[in-house]
Scaffold this active site. Structure first.
Site, short mmCIF file in Angstrom:
data_model
loop_
_atom_site.label_atom_id
_atom_site.label_comp_id
_atom_site.label_asym_id
_atom_site.label_seq_id
_atom_site.Cartn_x
_atom_site.Cartn_y
_atom_site.Cartn_z
CE LYS A 113 39.21 32.48 69.45
NZ LYS A 113 39.88 32.83 70.67
CE LYS A 193 51.66 33.81 64.17
NZ LYS A 193 50.80 34.64 64.96
CE LYS A 196 51.97 21.15 68.46
NZ LYS A 196 52.23 20.83 69.81
#
Ligand code: SF4
Length: 329
Positions: A113, A193, A196
């Site tokens: 991250k 995968k 959204k």
């Protein structure tokens, strides 16, 4: 007699897609038969990256409707929104006092991250495994359904519990993993995968027309250029998806696809149309229930308020014990 208490949380990502449905949601529904389940929409976790916070409320609502329509039973399970039980932030603070920094900086998702959001490396991001551990232990869950890749996160929770116990004594059960094989659902791009953020998903609450249209954009066997070219179903994601839907809903229509594709007896347009129809048929009961509960005035608000009330009762008791052990009460 239930086997124990399950906790699982998911970030509010709005309408769920068939990858979420075949993976996490169906598993959530099945676990209700054997366990006392606590299912949480973790909205505070969503703040660690500050993405689309103006959509948070709508995303919570859409996700909760999908969960309920899919079969999460608010009578049997506790379903609630993380921030509706503010005791979580208090426990998070206390657990922060016993968690060594080194445990957090070594977490691979933290490093990832930091790479993805170099301009917003905040304290919450570093501390999110402590918040996650607090979510689980606040409700004294002893079982956490996880995929293989999430095992290190749960191990960190178990380490935090062990550390708390060794310093202050026993309050929390050491939660164990319930290893869940989550099928990897590849998206419409045929490569990644379903997600959204990659816009390669099929939403479960989409209309039948939207579903057919969406499926018609799916990548197929790239070696099949002309309709007369023989296809390779084993490398085509549309065929894989037929296995999850057509095989269940219309086995007689599923059986001939492989051969027909290999012999170029079926075209990809027709094959994808059949897949869209199978998905629509498979999801018909879900969509009917979703429409029904969406139309029930204030039903969702009542379910979430009741869930928060029941979760809060457990949380208050746990916090009382924690404060006593830590010398705060
Ligand atoms: Fe894929 Fe169906 Fe086309 Fe074969 S006919 S390549 S299985 S979409």
């Amino acid at each position: 007699m239930k086997k124990g208490r399950v906790f699982s949380g998911a970030r509010p990502t709005g309408q769920q897609h068939i990858g979420n449905y075949l993976g996490a949601i169906q598993n959530y529904v099945a676990l209700q038969d054997e366990y006392e389940c606590v299912y949480c929409i973790v909205d505070i976790h969503a703040l660690t990256t500050l993405d689309d916070t103006h959509l948070l409320q709508a995303n919570i609502r859409e996700m909760a409707l999908d969960w309920l329509a899919a079969g999460i039973d608010p009578e049997r399970s506790i379903m609630f929104v993380q921030s509706h039980v503010p005791e979580i932030t208090e426990l998070f603070t206390y657990m922060g006092m016993i968690t060594p920094m080194g445990w957090l900086t070594r977490v691979p998702t933290f490093k990832e991250k930091v790479r993805m959001h170099p301009d917003n490396v905040n304290y919450g991001l570093l501390g999110y495994p402590v918040l996650m551990a607090s979510d689980i232990i606040l409700y004294k869950a002893d079982t956490v359904p996880v995929g293989e890749d999430q095992l290190p996160h749960l191990e960190l929770t178990r380490e935090i519990v062990r550390r708390f116990t060794s310093i202050f004594g026993e309050v929390f059960p050491e939660p164990k993993a319930k290893l869940t094989e989550i099928p990897l659902i590849i998206g419409l791009d045929g490569a990644n995968k379903m997600s959204k953020s990659l816009d390669n998903q099929i939403d479960i609450a989409a209309t039948p027309e939207e579903t057919i249209k969406r499926v018609s954009t799916a990548y197929t066997d790239p070696t099949r250029i002309r309709r007369s070219d023989p296809g390779h179903p084993d490398t085509c994601n549309v065929y894989t998806l037929h296995g999850a839907f057509t095989k269940i809903i219309a086995p007689d229509k599923y059986a001939p696809i492989e051969e027909a594709c290999k012999k170029a007896e079926v075209g990809c347009v027709a094959c994808k149309k059949l897949l869209g129809e199978s998905i629509n048929e498979y999801l018909r009961p879900f969509r009917e229930k979703r429409a029904e509960i969406t139309g029930r005035k204030s039903y969702l608000e009542e379910v979430l308020a009741d869930g928060a009330r029941r979760a809060s009762a457990i949380a208050k008791e746990t916090l009382h014990e924690v404060k006593e052990k830590m010398g705060l009460a």
